[in-house]
Design a protein around this motif. Structure first.
Motif: not given
Length: 255
Positions: A103-108, A127-128, A141-149, A168-176
């Motif tokens: 599984d290839y996660i392309f990211f920018i 990402k896709v 798998a997570m890319v490690g972005f500051p904000v990421e789904i 939705v995560r910001q700095n690893g934490h869920p964003v309510p």
């Protein structure tokens, strides 16, 4: 009297603020699944635009990061970028050849974009996921972005009508209660009847989880929007920052 009222109504309408179209960073591969019946190579389309409205395309600056996360680890793909001009705006394309299952996660991570109309800088971490040769592992798998789904549903092999869910995560934490904008990459077959149909808007729950049933085949963009640390705009003024966590998901009609 009626004429004066109509003129007043028209004047008030013209003075109302126009809702800004949603910006989406596109990262679209030519294939969502690679197998023995398809090509072993994908072409990637990178542009900044309004997918449901099919434009306009806005200038992309030099990318901060462009890569792929696979079973082999993280690979830098910046050297594979090919600059493009689409309707006079700067965009990119790239090619990638698969050599092993995975599984290839392309990211920018794009350069910050100054949106003068909204008075803020925009950074959409995007990402896709492409599955190669039925590997079907590592899609979350997570890319490690500051904000990421973080996808809670495998983001490929989906039928139209399937429910896509993510955290939705910001700095690893869920964003309510974060706002998530959803748009379909229009192929020209749909004309939205009014503005609210262009961008679907949902919110995460108290645990940062959102869900959306994709009603049509094609590429769907999910953009979770959160506030980032202020930064300077091109004029040197300190302005707000919109951080977007984007993921693109493909659905297919069951035939």
């Amino acid at each position: 009297m009626a004429i004066r009222f109509s003129a007043l109504l028209l004047t008030c309408t013209l003075l109302l603020p126009v809702s800004a179209a949603a910006h989406f960073q596109l990262l679209i591969p030519s294939l969502d699944i690679v197998n023995g019946q398809t090509a072993r190579q994908v072409e990637l389309d990178l542009r900044f635009s309004h997918p449901m409205q099919q434009g306009p395309v806005m200038d992309m600056g030099s990318l901060v990061r462009f890569g792929v996360l696979s079973p082999a680890g993280s690979e830098d793909l910046l050297g594979s970028l090919q600059p493009l001009a689409i309707d006079g705006a700067a965009a990119y394309s790239a090619s990638y050849r698969f050599r092993r299952p995975g599984d290839y996660i392309f990211f920018i991570e794009p350069a910050p974009y100054w949106e003068a109309g909204e008075g803020k800088m925009i950074i959409h971490y995007t990402k896709v996921v492409v599955d190669a040769f039925a590997y079907q592992d590592g899609w979350d798998a997570m890319v490690g972005f500051p904000v990421e789904i973080e996808p809670l549903v495998r983001p490929y092999g989906l039928w139209s009508g399937n429910l896509f869910r993510g955290v939705v995560r910001q700095n690893g934490h869920p964003v309510p209660f974060a706002e998530v904008e959803v748009e379909w990459r229009n192929d020209g077959s749909i004309t939205p009847p009014s503005d609210p149909y262009i961008t679907q808007v949902i919110k995460t729950d108290a645990n940062g989880v959102f869900s959306y049933a994709m009603p049509r085949a094609g590429w769907w963009g999910f953009a979770a929007l959160v506030d980032g640390e202020p930064m300077k705009n091109p004029e040197g003024q300190l302005v707000p920052v919109e951080q977007g966590a984007l993921i693109w998901v493909f659905s297919r009609d069951m035939k």
